[in-house]
Design a protein around this motif. Structure first.
Motif, PDB file in Angstrom:
ATOM      1  N   LYS A   2     -11.829   7.459 -10.231  1.00  0.00           N
ATOM      2  CA  LYS A   2     -10.487   7.995 -10.419  1.00  0.00           C
ATOM      3  C   LYS A   2      -9.502   7.159  -9.610  1.00  0.00           C
ATOM      4  CE  LYS A   2     -12.025  11.235 -13.033  1.00  0.00           C
ATOM      5  NZ  LYS A   2     -11.804  11.172 -14.498  1.00  0.00           N
ATOM      6  N   THR A   3      -8.465   6.676 -10.276  1.00  0.00           N
ATOM      7  CA  THR A   3      -7.535   5.749  -9.633  1.00  0.00           C
ATOM      8  C   THR A   3      -6.370   6.447  -8.948  1.00  0.00           C
ATOM      9  OG1 THR A   3      -6.343   5.496 -11.731  1.00  0.00           O
ATOM     10  CG2 THR A   3      -8.078   3.886 -11.236  1.00  0.00           C
ATOM     11  N   LEU A  26      -0.227   2.019  -9.095  1.00  0.00           N
ATOM     12  CA  LEU A  26      -1.225   2.620  -8.212  1.00  0.00           C
ATOM     13  C   LEU A  26      -0.684   3.010  -6.838  1.00  0.00           C
ATOM     14  CD1 LEU A  26      -4.215   0.244  -9.022  1.00  0.00           C
ATOM     15  CD2 LEU A  26      -4.072   2.678  -9.596  1.00  0.00           C
ATOM     16  N   CYS A  27       0.460   2.466  -6.445  1.00  0.00           N
ATOM     17  CA  CYS A  27       0.907   2.632  -5.060  1.00  0.00           C
ATOM     18  C   CYS A  27       1.417   4.034  -4.725  1.00  0.00           C
ATOM     19  CB  CYS A  27       1.964   1.583  -4.708  1.00  0.00           C
ATOM     20  SG  CYS A  27       3.553   1.792  -5.546  1.00  0.00           S
ATOM     21  N   GLU A  28       1.776   4.836  -5.710  1.00  0.00           N
ATOM     22  CA  GLU A  28       2.295   6.176  -5.434  1.00  0.00           C
ATOM     23  C   GLU A  28       1.245   7.080  -4.801  1.00  0.00           C
ATOM     24  OE1 GLU A  28       5.301   7.381  -5.726  1.00  0.00           O
ATOM     25  OE2 GLU A  28       6.269   5.654  -6.660  1.00  0.00           O
ATOM     26  N   THR A  29      -0.003   6.950  -5.209  1.00  0.00           N
ATOM     27  CA  THR A  29      -1.050   7.865  -4.737  1.00  0.00           C
ATOM     28  C   THR A  29      -2.181   7.149  -4.010  1.00  0.00           C
ATOM     29  OG1 THR A  29      -2.111   7.743  -6.913  1.00  0.00           O
ATOM     30  CG2 THR A  29      -0.596   9.572  -6.548  1.00  0.00           C
ATOM     31  N   ASN A  30      -2.037   5.850  -3.774  1.00  0.00           N
ATOM     32  CA  ASN A  30      -3.072   5.070  -3.099  1.00  0.00           C
ATOM     33  C   ASN A  30      -2.452   4.140  -2.070  1.00  0.00           C
ATOM     34  OD1 ASN A  30      -5.542   5.611  -5.053  1.00  0.00           O
ATOM     35  ND2 ASN A  30      -3.825   5.087  -6.381  1.00  0.00           N
ATOM     36  N   LYS A  46       6.884  -5.988  -1.469  1.00  0.00           N
ATOM     37  CA  LYS A  46       6.794  -4.973  -0.417  1.00  0.00           C
ATOM     38  C   LYS A  46       8.078  -4.153  -0.328  1.00  0.00           C
ATOM     39  CE  LYS A  46       5.440  -4.288   4.384  1.00  0.00           C
ATOM     40  NZ  LYS A  46       5.009  -4.924   5.645  1.00  0.00           N
ATOM     41  N   GLU A  47       9.210  -4.799  -0.558  1.00  0.00           N
ATOM     42  CA  GLU A  47      10.494  -4.094  -0.539  1.00  0.00           C
ATOM     43  C   GLU A  47      10.615  -3.123  -1.711  1.00  0.00           C
ATOM     44  OE1 GLU A  47      13.528  -7.033  -0.564  1.00  0.00           O
ATOM     45  OE2 GLU A  47      13.106  -7.748   1.466  1.00  0.00           O
ATOM     46  N   GLU A  48      10.024  -3.478  -2.842  1.00  0.00           N
ATOM     47  CA  GLU A  48      10.192  -2.706  -4.075  1.00  0.00           C
ATOM     48  C   GLU A  48       9.203  -1.559  -4.231  1.00  0.00           C
ATOM     49  OE1 GLU A  48      11.866  -6.469  -6.765  1.00  0.00           O
ATOM     50  OE2 GLU A  48       9.780  -5.807  -6.934  1.00  0.00           O
ATOM     51  N   LEU A  49       8.036  -1.669  -3.613  1.00  0.00           N
ATOM     52  CA  LEU A  49       6.970  -0.713  -3.858  1.00  0.00           C
ATOM     53  C   LEU A  49       6.606   0.080  -2.597  1.00  0.00           C
ATOM     54  CD1 LEU A  49       4.635  -3.033  -5.979  1.00  0.00           C
ATOM     55  CD2 LEU A  49       6.375  -1.443  -6.817  1.00  0.00           C
ATOM     56  N   LYS A  50       5.981   1.248  -2.799  1.00  0.00           N
ATOM     57  CA  LYS A  50       5.569   2.108  -1.692  1.00  0.00           C
ATOM     58  C   LYS A  50       4.115   1.827  -1.301  1.00  0.00           C
ATOM     59  CE  LYS A  50       8.471   5.973  -3.243  1.00  0.00           C
ATOM     60  NZ  LYS A  50       8.450   7.393  -3.697  1.00  0.00           N
TER      61      LYS A  50
END
Length: 249
Positions: A2-3, A26-30, A46-50
């Protein structure tokens, strides 16, 4: 696998194209770690994503890969998913090109880099309750486009390696996946002319990653996206027709 279950995921070539889209979805929950050769692109991602961590690493360099493993195993000992995405594609005329470095660069990055990443990270992945290695191959690993002969050879070899790796790891906690996309809109397609692109069915990275994650979550191990499965079937029925069709495009 599960991703969306708070995994720690390492994506090579994650600053642009397919790798970036995987990181984005994938970055929202991982926790997501991306690598790349371009420091500016990494910092922009890195600036754009969580929840993104960045490391410079050239997949054609064994020294870089070893250094990356040392850092990741120390700072992210819970790493449980490796996505081998980094790759390059060139149009090469074999009648004109004789430079060794140019002729082998795609093999060094696409194949050798992925093989070394996959094997070097095995001890860390084996420590997890459940882990996965996801290799991004290509529809062109099944039927080659003659204009990019080394790229196609590297992806065909990577598909073979992925199958062997899966068998060798069948009694471990590590699942091995092969995602083989058809033509996807990335920087790779920029080297083709508008006339050539008009003859191709091109999908977006969003479509590719959406479909891939759905298949992974269902447990599918060999994943063909876009026109890949149709091309595989055609190649089984009539290899010469499939080869001619691809190379007319």
């Amino acid at each position: 696998m599960k991703t969306n279950n708070k995994n720690t995921i390492l994506i090579t070539g994650g600053a642009s194209g397919i790798g970036y889209e995987f990181a984005k979805q994938l970055c929202e929950t991982n926790t997501v770690i991306i690598t790349g050769r371009n420091k500016q692109k990494l910092e922009k991602a890195k600036e754009e994503l969580k929840n993104i961590h960045i490391f410079e690493c050239d997949m054609s360099s064994a020294k870089d890969i070893k250094a990356l493993y040392e850092i990741i195993s120390y700072e992210f000992p819970e790493l449980n998913i490796l996505i081998n995405n980094a790759g390059i594609m060139k149009k090469i005329d074999l009648q004109k090109e004789s430079n060794y470095e140019i002729l082998t660069e795609e093999i060094t990055t696409n194949l050798n880099g992925t093989i070394f990443m996959s094997t070097l990270f095995l001890p860390l992945l084996k420590k997890q309750k459940q882990a996965s290695i996801i290799n991004i191959t290509s529809a062109l690993g099944f039927v080659p486009l003659a204009a990019s002969p080394i790229y196609c050879a590297s992806k065909a070899a990577l598909q073979s390696f992925t199958k062997s790796l899966r068998i060798q790891l069948k009694n471990t906690n590590i699942n091995v996946y092969d995602i083989a996309p058809s033509v996807t809109k990335t920087a790779i397609t920029d080297q083709f002319s508008n006339e050539e692109l008009k003859k191709m069915k091109i999908m977006t990275t969003t479509t590719l990653v959406n479909s891939s994650l759905k298949e992974i979550n269902k447990g599918t191990k060999d994943i063909g996206i876009g026109e890949t499965n149709a091309l595989k079937m055609l190649n089984r029925i009539s290899p010469s027709f499939a080869l001619n069709m691809i190379n007319k495009v």
